[in-house]
Design an enzyme around this catalytic site. Structure first.
Site, short mmCIF file in Angstrom:
data_model
loop_
_atom_site.label_atom_id
_atom_site.label_comp_id
_atom_site.label_asym_id
_atom_site.label_seq_id
_atom_site.Cartn_x
_atom_site.Cartn_y
_atom_site.Cartn_z
N ASP A 275 0.61 71.48 34.11
CA ASP A 275 0.63 71.14 35.53
C ASP A 275 1.70 71.89 36.32
O ASP A 275 2.14 71.43 37.38
CB ASP A 275 0.80 69.62 35.72
CG ASP A 275 0.31 69.15 37.09
OD1 ASP A 275 -0.57 69.83 37.66
OD2 ASP A 275 0.81 68.13 37.59
N ASP A 313 -7.01 72.14 34.08
CA ASP A 313 -6.25 73.04 34.97
C ASP A 313 -5.54 74.18 34.26
O ASP A 313 -4.98 75.07 34.94
CB ASP A 313 -5.22 72.28 35.81
CG ASP A 313 -5.85 71.37 36.84
OD1 ASP A 313 -7.07 71.45 37.03
OD2 ASP A 313 -5.12 70.57 37.46
N ASP A 460 -2.47 59.90 40.77
CA ASP A 460 -2.28 61.35 40.62
C ASP A 460 -0.80 61.72 40.64
O ASP A 460 -0.44 62.85 40.29
CB ASP A 460 -2.98 62.09 41.76
CG ASP A 460 -4.49 61.98 41.70
OD1 ASP A 460 -5.03 62.03 40.59
OD2 ASP A 460 -5.11 61.83 42.76
#
Length: 486
Positions: A275, A313, A460
């Site tokens: 991330d 991601d 989130d």
């Protein structure tokens, strides 16, 4: 706990060094014509007996029967392959076609359509598996571009149709007059194998964050609604550096699902530099640690049926890494993960994550997925933890698959996270208001699978309408907003 959030803008421009690195990777990754795809030759699918549904797909007997030709096509066998003379003056693809009828299809079963094709001109053609009568509903609809080089095309899919009146068609209209060659046409289904066929539906995690909250807060007025709309629905469990002994954690989860004859969905989320240092930062401390972790993850799966989403991601966020050395290291780790799943988890369908439909150009994502090892596994995932409508994600997925085919000679199916896309996207990614639950996990839906990958109600990060709720922490307020679409 499930640390998870997007941490970059919706659209990311590829930097010049990244573009140079991608071009260099292409020189290594590009294959020759007739590279096998994800069907009968792909190592990422389970090996089992195959049932062939197409009759006379090799044209070895010199006749075209039972293939039929439409009004603007003429077919004959030439040098052991089917030659199709396509007339000009047509407008629609279906104005010139050939096909074969009486193909039985079972809803929810996995199939693979494959064929070898070339043409006398650079032309698009359409391949479908559909029902014979109007409205000709298709469960597979793919367009490929042909030229003078014979190439193998492979399309795995899961049927959304149950019928004895299935039909395979190849449609050529709208491109003028040309000559087409087809050979080795197969439509196969695995007998008694594959995670869909081996199970009786998706697994509902009894220990998901929403389920635990409901069990601990039975007196809360919101508990019944959260149980009915979220906790009782099948969804993914995320695994990372919070999971303890990863082999034991994975094994316990898939064993419980296997005992219930259900299909579990797992997310591997432990790539180094996860991330990009944002809300869900962390991951394994080194490349060596990650290889050990993902190897143990796969050990936990064993031969039991499962769906695995690989590193949300990680491919899309390559741009945030500081240099090409680190980008190549990450791609190497992803390839290692796909190879481990390919070689040691025969009843797992794995999907390498590709971000979302508004993030990276389809052609660029195809290059990155190839470099990350997507050819080793079932396919790729889209929209994880995001809100993009399913139709938009499917359009993008088809474009990515087509780009894989154009560059590398194979196609791949995709899955879409529908956990929070019921109201679409408002352009925000971190706990935005006004979002809503999407359709529950299912086979098909325009993709290989529609899945609840993000756990609805899990934050989130400390942002948006949950500024005090850490990433991965369940919030009943977020859950109720998703139920109501507020």
């Amino acid at each position: 706990m499930q640390p998870r959030a997007h941490s970059v803008p919706a659209v990311v421009q590829t930097s010049i060094p990244v573009a140079m690195w991608l071009a260099a990777s292409l020189l290594v990754a590009c294959g020759e014509p007739l590279v096998p795809g994800a069907g009968e030759d792909a190592p990422g699918t389970s090996r089992a007996a195959l049932t062939e549904l197409v009759v006379n797909g090799t044209f070895a007997n010199g006749v075209t029967t039972p293939w039929w030709s439409g009004a603007n096509t003429q077919s004959l066998v030439e040098n052991g392959r089917l030659r199709v003379n396509v007339a000009g003056g047509t407008v629609n693809r279906w104005d010139a076609l050939i096909g074969q009828d009486d193909i039985p299809l079972v809803s929810g079963r996995a199939y693979t359509l494959a064929f070898t094709a070339s043409a006398s001109a650079n032309v698009p053609i359409r391949a479908t598996v559909q029902i014979e009568p109007s409205p000709y509903t298709a469960t597979l609809d793919q367009t490929v571009t042909l030229d003078g080089t014979a190439r193998r095309f492979t399309f795995p899919f899961t049927s959304s149709l149950g019928t004895s009146l299935g039909q395979v068609t190849f449609q050529f209209g709208g491109s003028g007059a040309f000559t087409l060659y087809l050979d080795d046409i197969t439509l196969t289904t695995e007998t008694g194998s594959g995670p869909i066929a081996l199970t009786s539906g998706f697994y509902v995690d009894p220990n998901s964050n929403p389920a635990v909250w409901v069990n601990n807060n039975g007196g809360d007025a919101r508990a019944a609604r959260i149980q009915a709309h979220i906790a009782s629905k099948p969804g993914a469990r995320w695994f990372g550096n919070w999971s303890g002994d990863i082999a034991s954690a994975v094994s316990g989860f898939v064993s419980a699902a296997d005992a219930a004859d259900k299909l579990p969905v797992l997310v591997a989320y432990n790539i180094p530099g996860r991330d990009c240092g944002s809300h869900s930062s962390g991951g394994a401390g080194s490349p060596e640690a990650y290889r050990a972790w993902i190897s143990s993850f796969v050990t936990g799966l064993g031969t039991r049926p499962a769906i695995v989403i690989i590193e949300p991601d990680a491919v899309a966020q390559l741009d945030c890494l500081p240099n090409d050395t680190e980008r190549q290291t990450r791609l190497g780790l992803l390839r290692y993960a796909t190879e481990q799943l390919r070689d040691r988890a025969p009843n797992t369908w794995a999907y390498l994550d590709g971000g979302n439909a508004t993030w990276i150009a389809a052609d660029t994502l195809a290059q990155r997925l190839e470099s990350g090892g997507v050819r080793n596994i079932r396919g790729f995932s889209l929209n994880v933890s995001n809100y993009i409508p399913t139709a938009q994600s499917n359009t993008y997925g088809a474009a990515v698959s087509a780009a894989l085919n154009t560059r590398y000679g194979y196609t791949k199916p995709w899955v879409v996270d529908t956990s929070r896309n019921g109201n679409g996207s408002n352009g925000e990614w971190c706990n935005p208001a006004g979002r809503k639950l999407g359709v529950t996990s299912q086979v098909g839906g325009g993709a290989d699978l529609l899945l609840w990958i993000k756990v609805p109600g899990d934050s989130d990060g400390q942002c948006g309408i949950a500024p005090t709720v850490p990433a991965g922490t369940f919030s009943p307020d977020l859950a109720i907003r998703l139920i109501d679409g507020t």
